[in-house]
Design a protein around this motif. Structure first.
Motif, PDB file in Angstrom:
ATOM      1  N   PRO A 102       7.899   8.108   7.746  1.00 24.77           N
ATOM      2  CA  PRO A 102       6.819   8.357   8.716  1.00 24.77           C
ATOM      3  C   PRO A 102       5.734   7.288   8.709  1.00 24.77           C
ATOM      4  CG  PRO A 102       7.409  10.383   7.576  1.00 24.77           C
ATOM      5  CD  PRO A 102       8.120   9.271   6.866  1.00 24.77           C
ATOM      6  N   VAL A 103       5.483   6.702   7.541  1.00 23.60           N
ATOM      7  CA  VAL A 103       4.489   5.632   7.466  1.00 23.60           C
ATOM      8  C   VAL A 103       4.999   4.391   8.196  1.00 23.60           C
ATOM      9  CG1 VAL A 103       3.074   4.221   5.924  1.00 23.60           C
ATOM     10  CG2 VAL A 103       3.698   6.541   5.251  1.00 23.60           C
TER      11      VAL A 103
ATOM     12  N   GLY B  81      -6.166   1.625  -6.845  1.00 19.27           N
ATOM     13  CA  GLY B  81      -6.611   1.020  -8.097  1.00 19.27           C
ATOM     14  C   GLY B  81      -5.729  -0.113  -8.580  1.00 19.27           C
ATOM     15  N   GLY B  82      -4.650  -0.392  -7.843  1.00 17.73           N
ATOM     16  CA  GLY B  82      -3.775  -1.500  -8.214  1.00 17.73           C
ATOM     17  C   GLY B  82      -2.640  -1.131  -9.136  1.00 17.73           C
ATOM     18  N   THR B  83      -2.380   0.169  -9.288  1.00 12.03           N
ATOM     19  CA  THR B  83      -1.280   0.629 -10.136  1.00 12.03           C
ATOM     20  C   THR B  83      -0.100   1.050  -9.275  1.00 12.03           C
ATOM     21  OG1 THR B  83      -2.799   1.399 -11.846  1.00 12.03           O
ATOM     22  CG2 THR B  83      -0.571   2.303 -11.878  1.00 12.03           C
ATOM     23  N   CYS B  84       1.103   0.616  -9.660  1.00 14.73           N
ATOM     24  CA  CYS B  84       2.317   0.917  -8.902  1.00 14.73           C
ATOM     25  C   CYS B  84       3.198   1.853  -9.737  1.00 14.73           C
ATOM     26  CB  CYS B  84       3.072  -0.370  -8.578  1.00 14.73           C
ATOM     27  SG  CYS B  84       2.033  -1.663  -7.828  1.00 14.73           S
ATOM     28  N   PRO B  85       3.226   3.137  -9.420  1.00 16.74           N
ATOM     29  CA  PRO B  85       3.968   4.105 -10.226  1.00 16.74           C
ATOM     30  C   PRO B  85       5.475   4.037  -9.991  1.00 16.74           C
ATOM     31  CG  PRO B  85       3.041   5.202  -8.320  1.00 16.74           C
ATOM     32  CD  PRO B  85       2.540   3.772  -8.278  1.00 16.74           C
ATOM     33  N   VAL B  86       6.223   4.612 -10.909  1.00 18.96           N
ATOM     34  CA  VAL B  86       7.676   4.678 -10.736  1.00 18.96           C
ATOM     35  C   VAL B  86       8.107   6.043 -10.215  1.00 18.96           C
ATOM     36  CG1 VAL B  86       8.114   2.940 -12.504  1.00 18.96           C
ATOM     37  CG2 VAL B  86       8.086   5.358 -13.149  1.00 18.96           C
ATOM     38  N   VAL B  87       7.197   7.020 -10.253  1.00 14.46           N
ATOM     39  CA  VAL B  87       7.469   8.349  -9.709  1.00 14.46           C
ATOM     40  C   VAL B  87       6.244   8.789  -8.920  1.00 14.46           C
ATOM     41  CG1 VAL B  87       7.972  10.771 -10.205  1.00 14.46           C
ATOM     42  CG2 VAL B  87       9.013   8.979 -11.601  1.00 14.46           C
ATOM     43  N   VAL B  88       6.447   9.310  -7.718  1.00 13.13           N
ATOM     44  CA  VAL B  88       5.373   9.871  -6.908  1.00 13.13           C
ATOM     45  C   VAL B  88       5.701  11.336  -6.671  1.00 13.13           C
ATOM     46  CG1 VAL B  88       4.186   9.833  -4.681  1.00 13.13           C
ATOM     47  CG2 VAL B  88       4.790   7.681  -5.818  1.00 13.13           C
TER      48      VAL B  88
ATOM     49  N   SER C  86      15.776   8.177  -1.622  1.00 13.41           N
ATOM     50  CA  SER C  86      14.891   9.310  -1.347  1.00 13.41           C
ATOM     51  C   SER C  86      13.463   8.863  -1.064  1.00 13.41           C
ATOM     52  CB  SER C  86      14.913  10.307  -2.516  1.00 13.41           C
ATOM     53  OG  SER C  86      14.588   9.667  -3.732  1.00 13.41           O
ATOM     54  N   TYR C  87      12.984   7.839  -1.800  1.00 14.93           N
ATOM     55  CA  TYR C  87      11.613   7.388  -1.557  1.00 14.93           C
ATOM     56  C   TYR C  87      11.526   6.614  -0.249  1.00 14.93           C
ATOM     57  CZ  TYR C  87       6.831   5.968  -2.389  1.00 14.93           C
ATOM     58  OH  TYR C  87       5.471   5.804  -2.257  1.00 14.93           O
TER      59      TYR C  87
ATOM     60  N   PRO D  60       0.805  -1.233   0.000  1.00 15.42           N
ATOM     61  CA  PRO D  60       0.000   0.000   0.000  1.00 15.42           C
ATOM     62  C   PRO D  60       0.833   1.276   0.000  1.00 15.42           C
ATOM     63  CG  PRO D  60      -0.860  -1.580   1.588  1.00 15.42           C
ATOM     64  CD  PRO D  60       0.471  -2.103   1.148  1.00 15.42           C
ATOM     65  N   TRP D  61       2.115   1.188   0.369  1.00 15.23           N
ATOM     66  CA  TRP D  61       2.979   2.361   0.374  1.00 15.23           C
ATOM     67  C   TRP D  61       3.548   2.657  -1.012  1.00 15.23           C
ATOM     68  CZ3 TRP D  61       6.394   0.230   4.951  1.00 15.23           C
ATOM     69  CH2 TRP D  61       5.566   0.027   6.068  1.00 15.23           C
ATOM     70  N   LEU D  62       3.385   1.697  -1.932  1.00 15.35           N
ATOM     71  CA  LEU D  62       3.968   1.853  -3.256  1.00 15.35           C
ATOM     72  C   LEU D  62       2.957   1.760  -4.393  1.00 15.35           C
ATOM     73  CD1 LEU D  62       6.342   0.229  -1.394  1.00 15.35           C
ATOM     74  CD2 LEU D  62       7.573   0.685  -3.500  1.00 15.35           C
ATOM     75  N   CYS D  63       1.775   1.243  -4.111  1.00 19.65           N
ATOM     76  CA  CYS D  63       0.760   1.069  -5.141  1.00 19.65           C
ATOM     77  C   CYS D  63      -0.538   1.738  -4.718  1.00 19.65           C
ATOM     78  CB  CYS D  63       0.511  -0.416  -5.413  1.00 19.65           C
ATOM     79  SG  CYS D  63       2.001  -1.336  -5.872  1.00 19.65           S
ATOM     80  N   GLY D  64      -1.249   2.305  -5.687  1.00 19.64           N
ATOM     81  CA  GLY D  64      -2.492   2.986  -5.393  1.00 19.64           C
ATOM     82  C   GLY D  64      -3.645   2.029  -5.167  1.00 19.64           C
TER      83      GLY D  64
END
Length: 229
Positions: free
Chosen positions: A205-206, A176-183, A198-199, A170-174
């Motif tokens: 904090p999470v 909707g089930g999509t996992c972006p490479v840039v946030v 950096s990410y 959940p910290w890396l994917c939305g």
């Protein structure tokens, strides 16, 4: 606090280092490339990775001598046993159980962090090729989770040994089930599987909130973790 595992454990170092500074914890990082948490001899560069087994045994003894309050473990789901058994699920579950039991002998609480989702190929190369179409580089969660079976085996081994498990998906994917490479303006991955420093630091904090919920605010006192009912 000890960080233990392979490079997919080491990727969490920036987050844990930030938390260690904020909470005045001592952090010891014990990691070895491609060396899995589970006590299973794997194949590395075409041969049985016996040096990993020796390293794991040595570092488990070191952790027992350190008597940490918490050991955070993680490793990549990508691995093939050098001597496959007829029941791979049991082989991996037993391997994780053996390691978790050894870690618990140190008196520490143990937190198993599941493997992070994997991008489709090298994330930075894709972003460089499609800088204004970064959605083309995102992966679907169904493909990003490298080995669903390994996640089940970790969970089963953890339940048998009193280890708690955290899922970073959940910290890396939305939702909707999509996992972006840039946030926003931060790259999530530095290659085809590892988080950027950096990410990892950005989501500290999470991780902090999760650890506080599970173990309380003062890990140095070896609190009893909050077990799910």
């Amino acid at each position: 606090m000890v960080l233990f595992g392979d490079s997919h454990a080491a990727q969490w170092f920036p987050a844990l280092e930030r938390l260690a500074r904020e909470h005045h914890w001592k952090l010891v990082s014990l990691t070895k490339a491609s060396c899995k948490v589970a006590a299973v001899t794997t194949v590395y560069q075409g041969r049985p990775y016996t040096s990993c087994d020796r390293w794991r045994t040595s570092e488990l003894a070191r952790i027992r001598s350190l008597h940490p309050a918490l050991v955070v473990t993680s490793s990549s789901d990508s691995a093939d046993p050098a001597r496959p058994s007829g029941d791979p699920r049991r082989q991996w579950t037993d391997g994780f159980e053996r390691t978790y039991r050894e870690l618990r002998k140190s008196g520490a609480e143990v937190l198993a962090v599941q493997d992070t989702p994997w991008p489709d190929g090298d994330a930075t190369e894709c972003a460089g090729a499609h800088p204004i179409e970064l959605r083309r580089c995102a992966s679907d969660i169904g493909h990003a989770v490298r080995d669903p079976g390994k996640r089940r085996e970790i969970t089963e081994a953890a339940a048998a040994t009193g280890v708690l498990v955290v899922d970073p998906v959940p910290w890396l994917c939305g939702a909707g089930g999509t996992c972006p490479v840039v946030v926003e303006d931060t790259f999530v991955y530095r290659d085809d599987s590892h988080l950027t420093e950096s990410y990892a630091e950005a989501i500290a904090p999470v991780l902090d909130q999760t650890m506080t919920t599970l173990y309380g605010t003062d890990l140095s006192r070896h609190p009893e973790p909050v077990r799910p009912r």
